[in-house]
Design an enzyme around this catalytic site. Structure first.
Site, short mmCIF file in Angstrom:
data_model
loop_
_atom_site.label_atom_id
_atom_site.label_comp_id
_atom_site.label_asym_id
_atom_site.label_seq_id
_atom_site.Cartn_x
_atom_site.Cartn_y
_atom_site.Cartn_z
N CYS A 38 57.58 121.14 13.93
CA CYS A 38 56.50 120.91 12.97
C CYS A 38 55.18 121.15 13.68
O CYS A 38 55.16 121.81 14.74
CB CYS A 38 56.59 119.51 12.36
SG CYS A 38 56.44 118.15 13.54
N ARG B 273 57.33 114.76 11.39
CA ARG B 273 58.51 115.36 10.73
C ARG B 273 59.61 115.78 11.70
O ARG B 273 60.78 115.42 11.49
CB ARG B 273 58.06 116.58 9.90
CG ARG B 273 57.23 116.21 8.70
CD ARG B 273 56.53 117.43 8.10
NE ARG B 273 55.49 117.93 9.00
CZ ARG B 273 54.74 118.99 8.78
NH1 ARG B 273 54.95 119.71 7.69
NH2 ARG B 273 53.81 119.36 9.63
N ASP C 256 53.63 117.60 5.08
CA ASP C 256 53.06 116.86 6.20
C ASP C 256 52.65 115.46 5.73
O ASP C 256 51.77 115.35 4.87
CB ASP C 256 51.85 117.64 6.71
CG ASP C 256 51.21 117.00 7.92
OD1 ASP C 256 51.60 115.86 8.27
OD2 ASP C 256 50.32 117.62 8.50
P1 4NP Z 1 53.77 116.48 12.08
O1 4NP Z 1 52.49 115.77 11.44
O2 4NP Z 1 53.41 117.96 12.17
O3 4NP Z 1 54.85 116.23 11.08
O4 4NP Z 1 54.03 115.84 13.42
C1 4NP Z 1 51.21 115.83 12.00
C2 4NP Z 1 50.89 115.06 13.08
C3 4NP Z 1 49.62 115.09 13.62
C4 4NP Z 1 48.67 115.91 13.04
C5 4NP Z 1 49.00 116.71 11.97
C6 4NP Z 1 50.27 116.68 11.45
N1 4NP Z 1 47.37 115.93 13.56
O5 4NP Z 1 46.52 116.63 12.99
O6 4NP Z 1 47.08 115.26 14.59
#
Ligand code: 4NP
Length: 152
Positions: A9, A15, A122
């Site tokens: 991800c 995720r 997300d």
């Molecule tokens: P992930 O979610 O891609 O599912 O781990 C996110 C975690 C952190 C951030 C964005 C999406 N961020 O912008 O820090």
């Protein structure tokens, strides 16, 4: 030889740690080796988001010992299948592919699992219910994925 699967991800804290933990809980390392990574490096070295840890724990899956890492092109050599959670991650991975063989390894998790949805949304900026929805989606997807991977 086990099948090697990498879940990817953006941040590797919401995720893909869930996808790693859920798939790992359904199989054994003799059959499937699972890891996860992020296309971005904001959270490298950190544990998963507490909301992901919590929703996993409430389903009996412990992801608290995972640590965030960034995707590296060497992952194309170390994994047979690389599953992106959304289209943005997919396009990023496709851009890092060095050749046709790398490209072939990359796909959208939900598409490969033949789910009606294409993307795992997300949940980072939303509430707890978003994490539960993501958990349920990945739970169904990994059931279907295992059937097709092990049925090869
Ligand atoms: P992930 O979610 O891609 O599912 O781990 C996110 C975690 C952190 C951030 C964005 C999406 N961020 O912008 O820090």
């Amino acid at each position: 030889m086990p099948v090697r699967v990498l879940m990817v991800c953006l941040g590797n804290i919401c995720r893909s740690p869930l996808a790693e933990g859920i798939l790992t809980s359904k199989t054994s390392p003799e059959l499937v080796i699972v890891d996860s990574a992020g296309t971005a490096g904001y959270h490298v070295g950190n544990p998963p988001d507490p909301r992901s840890v919590e929703v996993a724990a409430s389903h009996g899956v412990d992801i608290s010992r995972q640590r965030c890492r960034r995707f590296s092109p060497a992952d194309f050599d170390n994994f047979d299948y690389i599953f992106a959670m959304d289209r943005e991650n997919l396009i990023h991975l496709q851009g890092l592919a060095r050749n046709a063989r790398d490209l072939e390894k990359v796909s959208l998790l939900l598409k490969t699992a033949e789910m009606p949805e294409e993307e795992v949304p997300d949940p980072y900026y939303g509430g707890e219910d978003g994490f539960l929805a993501v958990y349920r989606m990945i739970d169904r997807a990994t059931d279907q994925l295992l059937e097709s991977l092990l049925g090869r």
